[in-house]
Design a protein around this motif. Sequence first.
Motif, mmCIF file in Angstrom:
data_model
loop_
_atom_site.group_PDB
_atom_site.id
_atom_site.type_symbol
_atom_site.label_atom_id
_atom_site.label_comp_id
_atom_site.label_asym_id
_atom_site.label_seq_id
_atom_site.Cartn_x
_atom_site.Cartn_y
_atom_site.Cartn_z
ATOM 1 N N VAL A 174 37.546 -37.548 50.264
ATOM 2 C CA VAL A 174 38.911 -37.041 50.179
ATOM 3 C C VAL A 174 39.604 -37.919 49.150
ATOM 4 N N VAL A 175 40.190 -37.325 48.104
ATOM 5 C CA VAL A 175 40.778 -38.105 47.022
ATOM 6 C C VAL A 175 42.240 -37.760 46.816
ATOM 7 N N LYS A 176 42.959 -38.679 46.186
ATOM 8 C CA LYS A 176 44.368 -38.453 45.871
ATOM 9 C C LYS A 176 44.492 -37.426 44.753
ATOM 10 N N PRO A 178 43.783 -28.469 38.731
ATOM 11 C CA PRO A 178 43.113 -29.353 39.692
ATOM 12 C C PRO A 178 43.759 -29.348 41.073
ATOM 13 N N ASN A 179 45.009 -28.915 41.180
ATOM 14 C CA ASN A 179 45.689 -28.897 42.477
ATOM 15 C C ASN A 179 45.210 -27.774 43.390
ATOM 16 N N VAL A 180 44.477 -26.809 42.870
ATOM 17 C CA VAL A 180 43.998 -25.715 43.714
ATOM 18 C C VAL A 180 42.561 -25.937 44.188
ATOM 19 N N ILE A 181 41.980 -27.083 43.858
ATOM 20 C CA ILE A 181 40.611 -27.379 44.278
ATOM 21 C C ILE A 181 40.639 -27.997 45.670
ATOM 22 N N ARG A 182 39.912 -27.376 46.604
ATOM 23 C CA ARG A 182 39.807 -27.901 47.959
ATOM 24 C C ARG A 182 38.558 -28.770 48.111
ATOM 25 N N LYS A 183 37.408 -28.261 47.631
ATOM 26 C CA LYS A 183 36.147 -28.986 47.768
ATOM 27 C C LYS A 183 35.344 -28.886 46.481
ATOM 28 N N VAL A 184 34.571 -29.926 46.237
ATOM 29 C CA VAL A 184 33.614 -29.941 45.134
ATOM 30 C C VAL A 184 32.245 -30.063 45.779
ATOM 31 N N ASN A 234 19.375 -27.769 51.759
ATOM 32 C CA ASN A 234 19.020 -28.970 52.499
ATOM 33 C C ASN A 234 19.672 -30.221 51.935
ATOM 34 N N GLY A 235 19.834 -30.293 50.634
ATOM 35 C CA GLY A 235 20.367 -31.490 50.022
ATOM 36 C C GLY A 235 21.699 -31.254 49.354
ATOM 37 N N ILE A 236 22.694 -30.831 50.095
ATOM 38 C CA ILE A 236 23.998 -30.528 49.507
ATOM 39 C C ILE A 236 24.895 -31.746 49.604
ATOM 40 N N ASN A 237 25.472 -32.142 48.486
ATOM 41 C CA ASN A 237 26.503 -33.167 48.466
ATOM 42 C C ASN A 237 27.836 -32.473 48.356
ATOM 43 N N GLU A 238 28.814 -32.945 49.090
ATOM 44 C CA GLU A 238 30.086 -32.239 49.148
ATOM 45 C C GLU A 238 31.241 -33.220 49.032
ATOM 46 N N TYR A 239 32.195 -32.895 48.181
ATOM 47 C CA TYR A 239 33.436 -33.651 48.070
ATOM 48 C C TYR A 239 34.544 -32.779 48.622
ATOM 49 N N SER A 240 35.442 -33.366 49.363
ATOM 50 C CA SER A 240 36.598 -32.634 49.847
ATOM 51 C C SER A 240 37.830 -33.221 49.185
ATOM 52 N N VAL A 241 38.606 -32.396 48.508
ATOM 53 C CA VAL A 241 39.759 -32.857 47.761
ATOM 54 C C VAL A 241 41.005 -32.455 48.536
ATOM 55 N N HIS A 272 22.699 -28.701 43.774
ATOM 56 C CA HIS A 272 21.641 -29.559 43.235
ATOM 57 C C HIS A 272 22.130 -30.078 41.900
ATOM 58 N N SER A 273 21.332 -30.863 41.216
ATOM 59 C CA SER A 273 21.813 -31.601 40.044
ATOM 60 C C SER A 273 22.359 -30.709 38.929
ATOM 61 N N LYS A 274 22.025 -29.435 38.927
ATOM 62 C CA LYS A 274 22.479 -28.548 37.852
ATOM 63 C C LYS A 274 23.382 -27.421 38.338
ATOM 64 N N LEU A 275 23.863 -27.507 39.572
ATOM 65 C CA LEU A 275 24.723 -26.461 40.107
ATOM 66 C C LEU A 275 25.836 -27.079 40.939
ATOM 67 N N MET A 276 27.077 -26.894 40.482
ATOM 68 C CA MET A 276 28.242 -27.391 41.205
ATOM 69 C C MET A 276 29.211 -26.246 41.413
ATOM 70 N N LYS A 277 29.704 -26.124 42.636
ATOM 71 C CA LYS A 277 30.690 -25.098 42.967
ATOM 72 C C LYS A 277 31.982 -25.778 43.379
ATOM 73 N N LEU A 278 33.093 -25.157 43.009
ATOM 74 C CA LEU A 278 34.417 -25.650 43.373
ATOM 75 C C LEU A 278 35.044 -24.627 44.310
ATOM 76 N N GLU A 279 35.404 -25.066 45.516
ATOM 77 C CA GLU A 279 36.087 -24.178 46.443
ATOM 78 C C GLU A 279 37.585 -24.353 46.234
ATOM 79 N N LEU A 280 38.281 -23.246 46.026
ATOM 80 C CA LEU A 280 39.713 -23.283 45.788
ATOM 81 C C LEU A 280 40.465 -23.151 47.109
ATOM 82 N N THR A 281 41.746 -23.495 47.093
ATOM 83 C CA THR A 281 42.570 -23.393 48.292
ATOM 84 C C THR A 281 42.724 -21.943 48.743
ATOM 85 N N THR A 282 42.451 -20.998 47.858
ATOM 86 C CA THR A 282 42.535 -19.576 48.193
ATOM 87 C C THR A 282 41.248 -19.069 48.843
ATOM 88 N N GLY A 283 40.224 -19.933 48.932
ATOM 89 C CA GLY A 283 38.953 -19.543 49.525
ATOM 90 C C GLY A 283 37.929 -19.053 48.515
#
Length: 151
Positions: A9-11, A83-89, A136-143, A93-104
């Motif tokens: 969780v980041v500022k 960047p304010n609408v990003i909920r999660k990063v 199986n190996g998902i890394n997740e950031y919550s913003v 895997h190393s070549k695929l990143m998804k950004l979940e927005l506050t709108t879902g």
Amino acid sequence: MKTNANVYVVKRSHAFKGQQLRLPGHRQQQDLKSIKLLAGDGNYTKVFLLDATHPLMVSHSLKFFADQLPGFIRVSRGTLLNPNVIRKVILVHSKLMKLELTTGEFITASRRRISTVLEQLSLPPLKATEESPLGNGINEYSVNGLLDRRA
């Protein structure tokens, strides 16, 4: 099924309080905090607002807006994201990143821009576990709000 997920969780560093953007061809100025994302479409740009059902079409390229909006993040060749609408990063895997927005909604970041996006969000570099790209190996950031790390 157990996953090895890191949740951070980041500022939020971009307030955009009171800042506005004048869209060429439109009478009203738009608050930066009301803009969800900008999507390039050749020499045109679609401006998606948080409270609108249809995007606004502007006859300028995405680069024109990227130069005017240094706080927005270029997640791919055709997408500029507030960047304010990003909920999660989520790094699948190393070549695929998804950004979940506050709108879902989910936005996929370009493979070559993953490290830049993480840097602009002030997140440490991610390394996906080598298990499986199927989940199986998902890394997740919550913003959200405060700096916090849970293992």
